[in-house]
Motif scaffolding. Structure first.
Motif, PDB file in Angstrom:
ATOM      1  N   GLY A  36       0.773  -1.235   0.000  1.00 55.06           N
ATOM      2  CA  GLY A  36       0.000   0.000   0.000  1.00 55.06           C
ATOM      3  C   GLY A  36       0.805   1.286   0.000  1.00 55.06           C
ATOM      4  O   GLY A  36       0.230   2.375  -0.079  1.00 55.06           O
ATOM      5  N   LYS A  37       2.123   1.182   0.118  1.00 59.82           N
ATOM      6  CA  LYS A  37       2.965   2.382   0.089  1.00 59.82           C
ATOM      7  C   LYS A  37       3.072   2.893  -1.346  1.00 59.82           C
ATOM      8  O   LYS A  37       3.004   2.117  -2.299  1.00 59.82           O
ATOM      9  CB  LYS A  37       4.370   2.067   0.606  1.00 59.82           C
ATOM     10  N   PRO A  38       3.306   4.181  -1.527  1.00 65.64           N
ATOM     11  CA  PRO A  38       3.482   4.722  -2.878  1.00 65.64           C
ATOM     12  C   PRO A  38       4.724   4.136  -3.561  1.00 65.64           C
ATOM     13  O   PRO A  38       5.722   3.839  -2.899  1.00 65.64           O
ATOM     14  CB  PRO A  38       3.672   6.223  -2.650  1.00 65.64           C
ATOM     15  N   ILE A  39       4.629   3.982  -4.869  1.00 63.57           N
ATOM     16  CA  ILE A  39       5.755   3.495  -5.669  1.00 63.57           C
ATOM     17  C   ILE A  39       6.069   4.559  -6.720  1.00 63.57           C
ATOM     18  O   ILE A  39       5.219   4.905  -7.540  1.00 63.57           O
ATOM     19  CB  ILE A  39       5.425   2.164  -6.385  1.00 63.57           C
ATOM     20  N   TRP A  40       7.295   5.078  -6.678  1.00 68.55           N
ATOM     21  CA  TRP A  40       7.745   6.039  -7.679  1.00 68.55           C
ATOM     22  C   TRP A  40       7.951   5.318  -9.002  1.00 68.55           C
ATOM     23  O   TRP A  40       8.496   4.212  -9.034  1.00 68.55           O
ATOM     24  CB  TRP A  40       9.063   6.681  -7.251  1.00 68.55           C
TER      25      TRP A  40
END
Length: 135
Positions: A36-40
């Motif tokens: 669920g963390k953002p992925i660049w």
């Protein structure tokens, strides 16, 4: 930063500014690891995650903009300019050789240590090897 990338058996990454291949099982694994963390990622990469439960942070220069500890999905070199910022590398290796004109530009043996490796079946690839490297 934690970098995810795909290479072929000869460390090829891209050909004529296009990814060599893709696999939805690899995308699912990346999303599981992201939890669920953002992925660049670049706008080009974001298209393959469009229907997934990804939280993309879209940038033309994700390796330069991602902060410490951030997740970053990379499809094109160079990675060397960001070497000092890469804490962990999750490499998915296709079990074949594709045409390539861009290759992984890191010497994994001198900059990282392999901490785990496992094989799994993908959707479009019978065998994919996941290698995890740390500084």
């Amino acid at each position: 930063m934690i970098v995810f990338l795909c290479v072929d058996k000869k460390n090829g990454m891209a050909f004529h500014q296009r990814r060599q291949s893709l696999d939805r099982v690899v995308r699912a694994d990346v999303l599981t690891m992201a939890a669920g963390k953002p992925i660049w990622m670049t706008p080009y990469s974001a298209r393959q995650f469009a229907e997934q439960e990804a939280v993309p942070r879209v940038s033309e220069a994700p390796l330069r903009e991602a902060e410490e500890g951030a997740l970053c999905f990379v499809e094109f070199p160079p990675l060397v300019p960001s070497l000092e910022r890469i804490e962990k590398l999750v490499l998915y290796r296709w079990d074949r050789v594709y045409p390539a004109d861009q290759w992984l530009d890191l010497d994994l043996d001198s900059a990282f240590r392999l901490v785990s490796s496992c094989d799994f079946s993908g959707h479009s690839h019978e065998k994919i090897t996941k290698e995890v490297y740390q500084r």
